[in-house]
Design a protein around this motif. Structure first.
Motif, PDB file in Angstrom:
ATOM      1  N   UNK A  36       2.212  -2.430   2.639  1.00 35.94           N
ATOM      2  CA  UNK A  36       2.952  -2.895   1.464  1.00 35.94           C
ATOM      3  C   UNK A  36       3.965  -3.978   1.833  1.00 35.94           C
ATOM      4  N   UNK A  37       4.335  -4.748   0.831  1.00 36.44           N
ATOM      5  CA  UNK A  37       5.360  -5.787   1.007  1.00 36.44           C
ATOM      6  C   UNK A  37       6.423  -5.614  -0.068  1.00 36.44           C
ATOM      7  N   UNK A  38       7.650  -5.506   0.371  1.00 37.95           N
ATOM      8  CA  UNK A  38       8.794  -5.411  -0.525  1.00 37.95           C
ATOM      9  C   UNK A  38       9.253  -6.818  -0.872  1.00 37.95           C
ATOM     10  N   UNK A  64       7.031  -4.738   5.281  1.00 38.57           N
ATOM     11  CA  UNK A  64       7.444  -6.140   5.393  1.00 38.57           C
ATOM     12  C   UNK A  64       8.242  -6.540   4.151  1.00 38.57           C
ATOM     13  N   UNK A  65       8.919  -7.654   4.273  1.00 39.08           N
ATOM     14  CA  UNK A  65       9.784  -8.086   3.173  1.00 39.08           C
ATOM     15  C   UNK A  65       9.560  -9.561   2.882  1.00 39.08           C
ATOM     16  N   UNK A 116       4.456  -4.650  -3.410  1.00 38.41           N
ATOM     17  CA  UNK A 116       3.103  -5.142  -3.643  1.00 38.41           C
ATOM     18  C   UNK A 116       2.169  -4.553  -2.594  1.00 38.41           C
ATOM     19  N   UNK A 117       1.002  -4.127  -3.041  1.00 46.02           N
ATOM     20  CA  UNK A 117      -0.060  -3.649  -2.159  1.00 46.02           C
ATOM     21  C   UNK A 117      -0.748  -4.879  -1.564  1.00 46.02           C
ATOM     22  N   UNK A 121      -3.212  -7.320  -3.399  1.00 45.02           N
ATOM     23  CA  UNK A 121      -2.323  -8.306  -4.007  1.00 45.02           C
ATOM     24  C   UNK A 121      -1.722  -7.854  -5.319  1.00 45.02           C
ATOM     25  N   UNK A 122      -1.802  -6.557  -5.613  1.00 45.56           N
ATOM     26  CA  UNK A 122      -1.325  -6.035  -6.894  1.00 45.56           C
ATOM     27  C   UNK A 122       0.028  -5.358  -6.745  1.00 45.56           C
TER      28      UNK A 122
END
Length: 323
Positions: A36-38, A64-65, A116-117, A121-122
């Motif tokens: 995931x991305x924060x 990750x950010x 975001x996954x 990309x959602x």
């Protein structure tokens, strides 16, 4: 884009994407390192919470950010700080792209923080209040050694009670002042805000932190409003009974947190001022960003150590900021 409430009183839309990332994956999104991305913006107080908690708990290596710039248009937050204006991981120029990937007809505002996954990309969630609690609870397996207990079970009921009043009266209270569309709505919002700040001053006069003797989720939630008070809310939102620097207890408390690793090192005063004074064009149509106030006093001694308390409890401070 208009922000002032034409009917007078500002009412925030509190309906967010309630999907959760959990240890058991019951909503279809299990906790997984690197998945995931924060997405955040340093300017935003709601996103600032997530930045702080991620850092305090040491989740940098597993979550990750991505940083949006300090301003946005009517459509979306954008990645204008990145080369080419594209997030290097998600490969998108606008956060709305992740929202629309999951909800093609998403009808609400595109907000930060959002998770975001990466494989799809959602967007998964933008529920900022639940998000930081889940960092403490659902991501516990991946906390750094010495991570603090920001939501300890014996204190959760009290933390929830204090945090609820902070949210309604202070976090959202400054917006209720700033976006009021009538004198009566503003007057009522102003009185509610400073009644709550007086209550907090009284509570913190004899104890170093809001709940118990360590930093908790409640302190994180209050800090992100206090740190924006003098640069933005006092003038831009007309919260001007006093500056934070003229409220002795809250000013010392805020400096104590600011000087604690994980708090002040997440703050960018320049981006904060750019966001509010450039985006809220109906409040500040000239787009002039004030030079002041002098913010060097955030590093002055606060004297709160005399109240005791152990900021990180049995844990330790986070290390240097990850590049």
């Amino acid at each position: 884009m208009a922000y002032v409430a034409p009917e007078g009183e500002f009412n925030r839309d509190t309906q967010y994407i309630e999907t959760r990332i959990t240890a058991d994956g019951r909503d279809g999104y299990p906790v997984e390192p690197g998945r995931y991305r924060l997405v955040v913006a340093r300017a935003c107080p709601w996103a600032n919470r997530a930045i702080i908690v991620r850092r305090l708990l040491g989740l940098e290596d597993v979550l990750s950010i991505g940083y949006c710039g300090p301003t946005h248009d009517e459509r979306s937050w954008t990645f204008d700080l990145d080369p080419g204006g594209v997030d290097p991981v998600l490969k998108i120029p606008r956060l709305q792209d992740a929202y629309f990937t999951r909800f093609p007809d998403y009808p609400k505002g595109i907000t930060v923080p959002a998770i975001v996954d990466v494989p799809t990309g959602a967007v998964v969630t933008n529920d900022f209040a639940q998000m930081t609690l889940d960092f403490s609870l659902e991501w516990a397996e991946y906390h750094r050694p010495g991570a603090p207990q920001l939501y300890p079970e014996p204190l959760r009921a009290e933390i929830d009670d204090v945090a609820k009043r902070i949210y309604t009266e202070v976090n959202n209270g400054v917006y209720r002042c700033g976006f009021a569309g009538s004198q009566s709505a503003y007057d009522a919002a102003y009185d509610r805000l400073f009644t709550a700040l007086d209550w907090l001053s009284e509570r913190l006069a004899a104890q170093r932190f809001l709940v118990g003797d360590t930093i908790t989720e409640a302190d994180v939630r209050l800090f992100t409003t206090l740190v924006r008070f003098d640069p933005v809310y006092h003038g831009h939102f007309k919260c001007n009974r006093q500056k934070l620097a003229e409220m002795p207890v809250l000013w010392a408390y805020a400096r104590d947190l600011f000087q604690t690793p994980g708090f002040g090192d997440t703050v960018d005063f320049g981006q904060i001022k750019q966001h509010y004074y450039l985006v809220h064009t109906d409040i500040n149509p000239t787009h002039v960003v004030p030079k002041g106030p002098d913010l060097s006093n955030w590093h002055t001694p606060h004297g709160r150590e005399s109240l005791g308390g152990r900021p990180f409890g049995e844990g330790t401070p986070p290390g240097p900021v990850v590049d």
